[in-house]
Design a protein around this motif. Structure first.
Motif, PDB file in Angstrom:
ATOM      1  N   GLU A  79      24.838   3.605 -23.455  1.00  0.00           N
ATOM      2  CA  GLU A  79      24.878   2.937 -24.762  1.00  0.00           C
ATOM      3  C   GLU A  79      24.662   1.423 -24.673  1.00  0.00           C
ATOM      4  OE1 GLU A  79      28.243   4.423 -26.792  1.00  0.00           O
ATOM      5  OE2 GLU A  79      27.526   3.716 -28.743  1.00  0.00           O
TER       6      GLU A  79
ATOM      7  N   LEU B 257      21.075   0.707 -24.035  1.00  0.00           N
ATOM      8  CA  LEU B 257      20.231   1.040 -25.190  1.00  0.00           C
ATOM      9  C   LEU B 257      20.250  -0.089 -26.226  1.00  0.00           C
ATOM     10  CD1 LEU B 257      18.601   3.626 -26.248  1.00  0.00           C
ATOM     11  CD2 LEU B 257      20.506   3.878 -27.816  1.00  0.00           C
ATOM     12  N   ALA B 258      21.446  -0.619 -26.482  1.00  0.00           N
ATOM     13  CA  ALA B 258      21.583  -1.694 -27.469  1.00  0.00           C
ATOM     14  C   ALA B 258      20.780  -2.930 -27.030  1.00  0.00           C
ATOM     15  CB  ALA B 258      23.055  -2.040 -27.645  1.00  0.00           C
TER      16      ALA B 258
ATOM     17  N   ALA C 154      16.979  -2.148 -27.390  1.00  0.00           N
ATOM     18  CA  ALA C 154      16.593  -2.107 -28.799  1.00  0.00           C
ATOM     19  C   ALA C 154      16.423  -3.535 -29.318  1.00  0.00           C
ATOM     20  CB  ALA C 154      17.641  -1.342 -29.603  1.00  0.00           C
TER      21      ALA C 154
ATOM     22  N   ASN D  31      16.352  -1.123 -34.066  1.00  0.00           N
ATOM     23  CA  ASN D  31      17.765  -0.776 -34.036  1.00  0.00           C
ATOM     24  C   ASN D  31      17.925   0.495 -33.197  1.00  0.00           C
ATOM     25  OD1 ASN D  31      17.507   1.536 -35.812  1.00  0.00           O
ATOM     26  ND2 ASN D  31      17.234   0.048 -37.463  1.00  0.00           N
ATOM     27  N   THR D  32      19.145   0.755 -32.756  1.00  0.00           N
ATOM     28  CA  THR D  32      19.334   1.834 -31.776  1.00  0.00           C
ATOM     29  C   THR D  32      18.934   3.206 -32.326  1.00  0.00           C
ATOM     30  OG1 THR D  32      21.661   1.908 -32.363  1.00  0.00           O
ATOM     31  CG2 THR D  32      21.079   0.691 -30.365  1.00  0.00           C
ATOM     32  N   GLU D  33      19.008   3.376 -33.652  1.00  0.00           N
ATOM     33  CA  GLU D  33      18.597   4.679 -34.236  1.00  0.00           C
ATOM     34  C   GLU D  33      17.099   4.918 -34.060  1.00  0.00           C
ATOM     35  OE1 GLU D  33      20.680   2.673 -36.754  1.00  0.00           O
ATOM     36  OE2 GLU D  33      22.043   3.448 -35.235  1.00  0.00           O
TER      37      GLU D  33
ATOM     38  N   MET E 158      15.425   4.305 -31.438  1.00  0.00           N
ATOM     39  CA  MET E 158      15.108   4.509 -30.012  1.00  0.00           C
ATOM     40  C   MET E 158      15.228   5.991 -29.640  1.00  0.00           C
ATOM     41  SD  MET E 158      14.827   1.410 -28.434  1.00  0.00           S
ATOM     42  CE  MET E 158      15.289   1.758 -26.745  1.00  0.00           C
TER      43      MET E 158
ATOM     44  N   LYS F 163      16.506   8.852 -27.440  1.00  0.00           N
ATOM     45  CA  LYS F 163      17.626   8.929 -26.482  1.00  0.00           C
ATOM     46  C   LYS F 163      17.304   9.913 -25.354  1.00  0.00           C
ATOM     47  CE  LYS F 163      19.959   6.767 -29.842  1.00  0.00           C
ATOM     48  NZ  LYS F 163      18.930   6.812 -30.875  1.00  0.00           N
TER      49      LYS F 163
ATOM     50  N   SER G 226       9.235   4.720 -32.585  1.00  0.00           N
ATOM     51  CA  SER G 226      10.100   4.064 -33.579  1.00  0.00           C
ATOM     52  C   SER G 226       9.456   4.035 -34.961  1.00  0.00           C
ATOM     53  CB  SER G 226      10.441   2.642 -33.125  1.00  0.00           C
ATOM     54  OG  SER G 226       9.304   1.805 -33.266  1.00  0.00           O
TER      55      SER G 226
END
Ligand code: IPE
Ligand code: IPE
Ligand code: MG
Length: 256
Positions: free
Chosen positions: A6, A9-10, A13, A19-21, A23, A25, A243
């Motif tokens: 996490e 990832l932040a 991003a 934003n992380t959404e 990206m 996973k 994205s």
């Protein structure tokens, strides 16, 4: 997603202006084009595989740094046994070499290795290296590295059907229990989430029997770059493209 992935990832991003959404996973890659890469350079095919193996470690490390939860790589399909014995033998030697070679990277970065596929017909030097690397990384809490070696998406579903049928025969399961979740949990990949992004290198627009069940709503990205030339820049290009996709899952658009 673990705390470990996490935080990376932040950071990624933010660097990519996302934003992380936005990206992916869980990423899967059909690593194709080793032979063509070598051919273009006038080298034997095995040199393409050798170079491709080096890229595996670099890309796995890039994915750790990006904050990917799981990276699943297609290394050898059950159909690849149709290739000349010499190429297969060379490939098997390289798998063993790289499975041992990536251990320090996996241990340093909390990567957990998981094999997906059948063990049948794989030489014991490869299964030994696989087993030892999996055992060594068993308790790692970072990215899962799924290695599809001797893998067939159709066989995976056949094997799941057999496992479920055996449980029904033993009264451990009833027919009413069979649903999508049940089938998913009997595949080779219960610990790996379905991929958000499936990439294929060297411009082929086909699935070649990879993760047939798991890719139901995955975003597909193809690049002309051959696997031995694939790098962080190409990976970030794919992530940026992902994205911008509008994943609807059969519903209505959530983007204006
Ligand atoms: C992918 O590269 C590696 C394996 C399938 C083992 P290829 O060997 O398929 O390379 P091309 O497609 O012939 O260029
Ligand atoms: C798919 O590539 C398998 C791997 C990348 C390991 P192939 O090169 O075997 O696929 P086809 O034959 O072009 O469909
Ligand atoms: Mg190929």
């Amino acid at each position: 997603m673990t705390e470990f992935t996490e935080k990376y990832l932040a950071k990624t991003a933010a660097k990519l202006g996302l934003n992380t959404e936005q990206m992916p996973k869980n990423i899967a890659i059909i690593m194709d084009g080793n032979g063509r890469w070598a051919q273009k350079k006038g080298l034997p095919r095995i040199e393409g595989h050798r170079q491709g193996g080096k890229v595996v470690e670099r890309i796995a490390l890039d994915c750790v740094d990006i904050g990917v939860e799981s990276l699943t790589l297609y290394a050898f399909s059950t159909e690849n046994w149709k290739r000349p014995a010499e190429e297969i033998e060379g490939l098997m030697k390289l798998y063993t070499q790289y499975l041992i070679g990536i251990r320090p990277m996996m241990m340093k970065n909390q990567v957990k290795l998981v094999h997906i596929g059948s063990r049948e017909n794989i030489p014991s030097h490869v299964t030994d290296a696989l087993d030892e690397s999996m055992e060594m990384t068993r308790n790692n809490v970072g990215m899962i590295l799924g290695l599809a070696l001797n893998y067939s998406g159709r066989n995976e579903i056949v094997d799941a059907a057999k496992k479920i049928a055996a449980k029904i025969k033993d009264s451990a399961l009833s027919i009413e229990d069979i649903d999508e979740k049940c089938i998913s949990s009997h595949l080779y990949t219960p610990q790996i989430k379905d991929p958000d992004l499936l990439m294929r290198t060297s411009d082929e627009m086909r699935i070649s029997n990879f993760l047939l069940w798991q890719i139901a709503y995955c975003e597909f990205y193809v690049t002309p770059v051959c696997w031995p030339d694939f790098n962080r820049k190409e990976l970030e290009k794919a992530i940026l493209e992902y994205s911008k996709r509008n994943r609807r899952f059969g519903g209505l658009s959530n983007k204006s």
